[in-house]
Write an enzyme that holds these catalytic residues in place. Structure first.
Site, short mmCIF file in Angstrom:
data_model
loop_
_atom_site.label_atom_id
_atom_site.label_comp_id
_atom_site.label_asym_id
_atom_site.label_seq_id
_atom_site.Cartn_x
_atom_site.Cartn_y
_atom_site.Cartn_z
N GLN A 153 -41.70 41.13 19.85
CA GLN A 153 -40.43 40.44 19.62
C GLN A 153 -39.53 41.31 18.73
O GLN A 153 -39.81 41.46 17.53
CB GLN A 153 -40.73 39.10 18.93
N SER A 177 -35.97 40.68 14.17
CA SER A 177 -35.62 40.97 12.77
C SER A 177 -35.15 42.40 12.58
O SER A 177 -35.64 43.33 13.24
CB SER A 177 -36.81 40.74 11.85
N SER A 224 -44.42 42.72 15.09
CA SER A 224 -45.87 42.58 15.32
C SER A 224 -46.20 43.11 16.72
O SER A 224 -45.45 42.87 17.67
CB SER A 224 -46.29 41.11 15.24
N GLU A 241 -41.75 29.61 18.92
CA GLU A 241 -42.53 30.41 17.97
C GLU A 241 -43.13 29.51 16.90
O GLU A 241 -44.30 29.62 16.54
CB GLU A 241 -41.63 31.47 17.32
C1 LIG Z 1 -46.57 38.96 9.18
C2 LIG Z 1 -45.18 38.97 9.70
C3 LIG Z 1 -44.96 39.21 11.05
C4 LIG Z 1 -43.64 39.25 11.55
N1 LIG Z 1 -43.46 39.52 12.89
C5 LIG Z 1 -42.21 39.63 13.39
C6 LIG Z 1 -41.99 40.01 14.74
O1 LIG Z 1 -42.93 40.23 15.50
N2 LIG Z 1 -40.73 40.14 15.18
C7 LIG Z 1 -39.64 39.91 14.39
O2 LIG Z 1 -38.53 40.02 14.87
N3 LIG Z 1 -39.81 39.56 13.08
C8 LIG Z 1 -41.06 39.42 12.57
N4 LIG Z 1 -41.25 39.08 11.24
C9 LIG Z 1 -40.07 38.95 10.39
C10 LIG Z 1 -39.76 37.56 9.87
O3 LIG Z 1 -39.24 36.75 10.88
C11 LIG Z 1 -38.77 37.75 8.70
O4 LIG Z 1 -39.46 38.43 7.68
C12 LIG Z 1 -38.27 36.43 8.17
O5 LIG Z 1 -37.42 35.80 9.11
C13 LIG Z 1 -37.51 36.59 6.84
O6 LIG Z 1 -36.55 37.57 6.90
P1 LIG Z 1 -36.48 38.73 5.78
O7 LIG Z 1 -37.84 39.34 5.66
O8 LIG Z 1 -35.34 39.61 6.14
O9 LIG Z 1 -36.17 37.96 4.41
P2 LIG Z 1 -34.75 37.44 3.92
O10 LIG Z 1 -34.06 36.73 5.01
O11 LIG Z 1 -34.04 38.57 3.26
O12 LIG Z 1 -35.17 36.38 2.83
C14 LIG Z 1 -35.53 36.74 1.48
C15 LIG Z 1 -35.74 35.44 0.69
O13 LIG Z 1 -34.53 34.67 0.64
C16 LIG Z 1 -34.75 33.34 1.10
N5 LIG Z 1 -33.56 32.84 1.84
C17 LIG Z 1 -32.85 33.51 2.77
N6 LIG Z 1 -31.85 32.73 3.24
C18 LIG Z 1 -31.96 31.54 2.62
C19 LIG Z 1 -31.21 30.31 2.67
N7 LIG Z 1 -30.17 30.16 3.50
N8 LIG Z 1 -31.60 29.28 1.85
C20 LIG Z 1 -32.67 29.43 1.01
N9 LIG Z 1 -33.39 30.57 0.90
C21 LIG Z 1 -33.05 31.61 1.70
C22 LIG Z 1 -35.95 33.46 2.04
O14 LIG Z 1 -36.62 32.23 2.19
C23 LIG Z 1 -36.79 34.53 1.33
O15 LIG Z 1 -37.58 33.94 0.33
C24 LIG Z 1 -42.54 39.04 10.70
C25 LIG Z 1 -42.77 38.80 9.33
C26 LIG Z 1 -44.07 38.77 8.83
C27 LIG Z 1 -44.27 38.52 7.37
#
Ligand SMILES: Cc1cc2nc3c(=O)[nH]c(=O)nc-3n(C[C@H](O)[C@H](O)[C@H](O)COP(=O)(O)OP(=O)(O)OC[C@H]3O[C@@H](n4cnc5c(N)ncnc54)[C@H](O)[C@@H]3O)c2cc1C
Length: 393
Positions: free
Chosen positions: A112, A115, A147, A230
């Site tokens: 996928q 992100s 992933s 998902e």
């Molecule tokens: C093990 C693992 C596997 C993954 N696999 C995939 C994959 O296969 N494909 C893919 O596309 N993505 C994948 N992801 C990515 C995952 O979807 C993102 O990490 C997730 O959506 C959070 O985005 P970010 O890491 O950019 O954090 P950010 O969006 O930068 O968030 C940082 C912090 O701010 C908080 N925050 C952000 N916005 C708000 C809001 N509006 N209100 C309150 N709090 C908020 C969040 O909760 C978090 O604590 C994976 C992540 C992990 C950990």
């Protein structure tokens, strides 16, 4: 069309024509797909019979009793749980015929590409660009946390096709060939030492327009199908009693009386009951799914799943004391599948940290539940009507 009796009959016919003991695994799975017994609620010709989803259990029970091979759903979770329902809903007939069979039998793994470094929770802010050139789209950008990209043949991808309209409207959804020379996959190491996910760099990747899913500019709507599925796939897995994270700690509790304390007993009981309630709620959610596409309720299951996994694996480490802290295998494995409860207590504790991030963070899912389930006022959104290219970065 099919009743339980009819499905049982068809399953027995499949088993008679392809006895599991003497049939090659892949051959058996292909025959099962062609007989419409892969996912019975899918349409005829696409691995199903248009039967009620609840009747899948009838087929599965017959096949299990006969020792038939399964399609190793954990290995192909992204394909089964996210890509397939999106292709089914938005794909052309040709796309459905091309992708669904090898996806279901496990010949082709999916990942996928959603992100990005600057677009996780705020996924609609994504920057990866797709520019149309004749019958093709030229895609350039960077994805992250992908992933299984290291084993995937195909990816579901969202990219910006129109920077001049507000962010949710200028996105289009594609199927990307991971073997294209413009696709570079680099491992990302996690807290567990493993690299189950990756950075993916896309440089002038040429995607034929025939691999677009849905209309140009409709990618956000298409992605909602993927994301809702998902959450259900992560939080709503079918488990036997004590099948999830509560299993290993309950086993240790029974086998090692010398570790028990009154306080730990009270906490374990509470978590055991909550796990069981969550398991049964997932069962109810699956029954609701029989009636249609998953809604925001999947967010609630995913929230419970993440909290319980973290609390239970923390309790397990406490129960085991010093032994629970042993974690000395830092080999950078590149696992083909993710097993949240696999390996030892220290692994479970570390891996569960990601459960409240992957598939949408806990904070963002709470927002979804607040707004779409409870009907509470939405967060103020100042960027809704601003062209993506004019957003402050
Ligand atoms: C093990 C693992 C596997 C993954 N696999 C995939 C994959 O296969 N494909 C893919 O596309 N993505 C994948 N992801 C990515 C995952 O979807 C993102 O990490 C997730 O959506 C959070 O985005 P970010 O890491 O950019 O954090 P950010 O969006 O930068 O968030 C940082 C912090 O701010 C908080 N925050 C952000 N916005 C708000 C809001 N509006 N209100 C309150 N709090 C908020 C969040 O909760 C978090 O604590 C994976 C992540 C992990 C950990």
């Amino acid at each position: 069309m099919s009743s339980a009796e009819e499905l049982r009959r068809r399953t027995r016919e499949l088993l008679a024509a392809h006895p599991p003991a003497s049939t090659d695994r892949l051959e058996f799975l292909r025959a099962r797909f062609d007989a419409g017994l892969a996912w019975v609620h899918y349409p005829e010709g696409l691995g199903g019979l248009g039967a009620p989803r609840s009747l899948q259990a009838v087929v599965d029970a017959e096949l299990e009793a006969a020792g038939a091979p399964d399609n190793d759903p954990r290995r192909i979770g992204i394909g089964l749980g996210m890509a397939a329902p999106t292709i089914l809903k938005y794909g052309t007939e040709e796309q459905k015929q091309r992708f669904l069979r090898p996806l279901w039998v496990g010949e082709e793994v999916w990942c996928q590409l959603f992100s990005e470094p600057g677009a996780g929770s705020d996924l609609a802010a994504l920057r990866t660009r797709a520019v149309r050139e004749g019958d093709e789209w030229v895609v350039t950008g960077q994805k992250v946390w992908t992933s299984s990209a290291h084993v995937a043949r195909w990816a579901i991808l969202i990219a910006r096709t129109d920077p001049d309209v507000p962010k949710h409207r200028g996105i289009t959804y594609f199927v990307c060939d991971m073997t294209d020379p413009g696709v570079e996959v680099r491992p990302l190491r996690q807290i567990t030492g493993e690299a189950e996910f990756n950075e993916v760099f896309l440089t002038d990747v040429r995607i034929p327009d025939s691999r677009r899913l849905g209309e140009v500019g409709d990618g956000w709507k298409v992605a909602q199908t993927t994301l809702n599925n998902e959450r259900v796939a992560i939080g709503g897995m079918r488990l036997p009693r004590e099948g999830g994270m509560i299993g290993p700690v309950s086993k240790t509790w029974r086998e090692r009386p010398e570790l028990r304390t009154h306080d730990l007993h009270q906490r374990l009981l509470k978590l055991w009951v909550e796990s069981e309630v969550s398991r049964l709620t997932a069962e109810r959610l699956r029954q609701q799914l029989v009636a249609g596409q998953p809604g925001p309720e999947g967010a609630g299951m995913k929230l419970a799943f993440a909290r319980l996994n973290q609390e239970i694996s923390g309790l397990e480490v406490e129960l085991l004391g010093e032994e629970g802290l042993l974690y000395d295998d830092w080999t950078m494995r590149r696992p083909e599948l993710v097993d949240f409860t696999g390996r030892e207590a220290g692994y479970r504790y570390l891996r569960s940290k990601g459960n409240s991030i992957e598939g949408g963070t806990t904070e963002v899912l709470l927002n979804i539940v607040a707004e779409r389930v409870l009907g509470l006022p939405a967060e103020p959104r100042t960027d809704k009507d601003v062209a993506w290219k004019d957003l402050a970065r």
